[in-house]
Scaffold this motif. Structure first.
Motif, PDB file in Angstrom:
ATOM      1  N   ASN A   1      14.938 -11.641  11.044  1.00 38.44           N
ATOM      2  CA  ASN A   1      14.669 -10.269  12.194  1.00 38.44           C
ATOM      3  C   ASN A   1      13.364 -10.861  13.095  1.00 38.44           C
ATOM      4  O   ASN A   1      13.440 -10.600  14.145  1.00 38.44           O
ATOM      5  N   ILE A   2      12.410 -11.315  12.441  1.00 37.90           N
ATOM      6  CA  ILE A   2      11.103 -11.788  12.874  1.00 37.90           C
ATOM      7  C   ILE A   2      11.038 -13.137  12.372  1.00 37.90           C
ATOM      8  O   ILE A   2      10.926 -13.547  11.388  1.00 37.90           O
ATOM      9  N   VAL A   3      10.617 -14.003  13.472  1.00 38.04           N
ATOM     10  CA  VAL A   3      10.572 -15.469  13.570  1.00 38.04           C
ATOM     11  C   VAL A   3       9.111 -15.783  13.808  1.00 38.04           C
ATOM     12  O   VAL A   3       8.733 -15.505  15.025  1.00 38.04           O
ATOM     13  N   VAL A   4       8.331 -16.143  13.008  1.00 35.75           N
ATOM     14  CA  VAL A   4       6.887 -16.363  13.217  1.00 35.75           C
ATOM     15  C   VAL A   4       6.858 -18.076  13.545  1.00 35.75           C
ATOM     16  O   VAL A   4       7.062 -18.937  12.836  1.00 35.75           O
ATOM     17  N   GLY A   5       6.568 -18.313  14.713  1.00 37.50           N
ATOM     18  CA  GLY A   5       6.645 -19.879  15.090  1.00 37.50           C
ATOM     19  C   GLY A   5       5.106 -20.186  15.228  1.00 37.50           C
ATOM     20  O   GLY A   5       4.401 -19.899  16.207  1.00 37.50           O
ATOM     21  N   ASP A   6       4.397 -20.724  14.256  1.00 37.42           N
ATOM     22  CA  ASP A   6       3.230 -21.224  14.186  1.00 37.42           C
ATOM     23  C   ASP A   6       2.886 -22.556  14.954  1.00 37.42           C
ATOM     24  O   ASP A   6       3.394 -23.491  14.779  1.00 37.42           O
TER      25      ASP A   6
ATOM     26  N   THR B   1      -2.204 -16.420  13.871  1.00 31.99           N
ATOM     27  CA  THR B   1      -1.078 -16.292  12.850  1.00 31.99           C
ATOM     28  C   THR B   1      -1.213 -14.935  11.989  1.00 31.99           C
ATOM     29  O   THR B   1      -0.385 -14.348  11.519  1.00 31.99           O
ATOM     30  N   MET B   2      -2.352 -14.461  11.710  1.00 28.93           N
ATOM     31  CA  MET B   2      -2.694 -13.297  11.014  1.00 28.93           C
ATOM     32  C   MET B   2      -2.017 -11.983  11.557  1.00 28.93           C
ATOM     33  O   MET B   2      -1.242 -11.146  11.067  1.00 28.93           O
ATOM     34  N   LEU B   3      -2.089 -11.794  13.020  1.00 35.94           N
ATOM     35  CA  LEU B   3      -1.482 -10.825  13.899  1.00 35.94           C
ATOM     36  C   LEU B   3       0.105 -10.878  13.591  1.00 35.94           C
ATOM     37  O   LEU B   3       0.733  -9.987  13.334  1.00 35.94           O
ATOM     38  N   ALA B   4       0.574 -12.063  13.924  1.00 41.65           N
ATOM     39  CA  ALA B   4       2.083 -12.182  13.521  1.00 41.65           C
ATOM     40  C   ALA B   4       2.568 -11.751  12.244  1.00 41.65           C
ATOM     41  O   ALA B   4       3.605 -11.361  11.931  1.00 41.65           O
TER      42      ALA B   4
ATOM     43  N   VAL C   1       7.793 -14.424  17.561  1.00 40.18           N
ATOM     44  CA  VAL C   1       6.370 -14.459  17.648  1.00 40.18           C
ATOM     45  C   VAL C   1       5.680 -15.454  17.545  1.00 40.18           C
ATOM     46  O   VAL C   1       5.684 -16.110  16.439  1.00 40.18           O
ATOM     47  N   ALA C   2       5.311 -16.261  18.773  1.00 39.36           N
ATOM     48  CA  ALA C   2       4.746 -17.711  18.516  1.00 39.36           C
ATOM     49  C   ALA C   2       3.331 -17.722  18.661  1.00 39.36           C
ATOM     50  O   ALA C   2       2.931 -16.971  19.778  1.00 39.36           O
ATOM     51  N   THR C   3       2.458 -18.800  18.136  1.00 41.51           N
ATOM     52  CA  THR C   3       1.178 -18.692  18.677  1.00 41.51           C
ATOM     53  C   THR C   3       1.176 -20.281  19.062  1.00 41.51           C
ATOM     54  O   THR C   3       1.930 -21.192  18.831  1.00 41.51           O
TER      55      THR C   3
END
Length: 329
Positions: free
Chosen positions: A117-122, A66-69, A160-162
């Protein structure tokens, strides 16, 4: 200028490639103030961003997925939304929903977090397959269809999914259709001993994300994407990509090979990878460097390969080693 001429003069890369590299270097440097000792992982993330793809980060808990995303989202001055995937999450929680206004007697669309623009899917694989499927249309077509209306998403758009390994408790395997929409899958891995020592100093007092400031804008990213599209791919390299993808479909170690979408993703990623090397053309080395992160997560091993505990990553490396490499010119 012909490909032959460019291939013999790497230092004379076109101005566009230099502009891409300068902006990308600023983003990379900013991200590496947070993600220490993982330069190759950061480079793959930038490659996917410039290739207009989506990134899947799979690894055990606590290694910095998640830190990278978040670092990528903070380094670019654009809209960023985070979605914490849980078993009770609904598709409308992601795409949005139409709410009825009694005073106006009409429905109003409330956009979901996917409109960024950027969706972080944790921890994407902790949601049900029904909820995961809410991302299928937006990842492939850059749009969302809700209540009979189709709404475009703003560019750049990147998911960006983790996810945790599928053998961990409370996870749902991502369906093949979902995996195929991710341009690349990477694993962060454990840090080196020195990087972990440095982490104690930089992460113990406060989060390094607090000091990360944007070094590029959404317009900068759009401009870089347009320049990357102009990177030259010779007919020989195109044939090399097709031969490599085709080899995954005929390998006895695989029961599901890579799709035509994988072919397109590999070419687009190779263009971005070349731009990060300040080149205006793709060489076979670019394809080889990206073969595992772009192809492996789309492949399913055969029963025999599973018995031998051969991972798709190993099969891809074997195919790359056996496939004849075209002349870089």
């Amino acid at each position: 200028m012909s490909l032959d001429t460019r291939a013999t003069d790497v230092e004379g890369a076109p101005e566009d490639a230099g502009a891409v590299l300068a902006t990308a270097e600023r983003i990379r440097s900013a991200m590496e103030t947070v993600i220490e000792g993982k330069s190759e992982i950061v480079r793959i993330a930038l490659t996917v961003l410039l290739a207009e793809g989506h990134l899947l980060i799979e690894d055990i808990p606590g290694v910095g997925k998640t830190m990278l995303a978040k670092a990528l989202g903070r380094a670019v001055d654009c809209s960023v939304q985070r979605v914490q995937f849980t078993p009770d999450l609904l598709p409308s929680d992601i795409t949005g929903v139409s709410a009825y206004h009694r005073d106006r007697h009409e429905f109003e669309f409330k956009p979901g977090p996917v409109f960024a623009n950027i969706v972080v899917g944790d921890e994407i694989n902790r949601a049900s397959p029904k909820t995961q499927s809410a991302l299928l249309e937006c990842m492939e077509e850059g749009q969302v269809s809700v209540d009979g209306a189709t709404r475009p998403l703003e560019r750049p758009f990147m998911v960006v999914a983790t996810q945790n390994p599928v053998d961990m408790e409370g996870t749902y395997p991502l369906p093949e259709a979902q995996l195929d929409r991710f341009m690349a899958r990477i694993a962060v891995g454990y840090p080196a001993a020195q990087a972990e020592l440095d982490m104690i100093d930089t992460h113990s007092a406060r989060s390094p994300l607090d000091g990360l400031r944007p070094v590029a804008t959404a317009a900068d990213v759009r401009a870089m994407v347009e320049r990357v599209r102009a990177i030259h791919v010779s007919p020989a390299v195109r044939r090399y990509v097709v031969d490599l993808v085709s080899a995954t479909r005929t390998s006895p170690a695989l029961r599901l090979g890579a799709s035509p979408r994988a072919t397109l993703h590999l070419v687009r990623a190779a263009r971005a990878f070349a731009a990060l090397d300040n080149r205006s053309y793709v060489i076979p080395d670019d394809v080889q460097a990206l073969a595992v992160p772009v192809l492996a997560h789309r492949l399913l091993p055969s029963a025999e390969a599973q018995l031998e505990r051969r991972l798709p990553e190993e099969v891809v490396r074997d195919l790359v080693a056996r496939l004849p490499v075209p002349d870089r010119r």
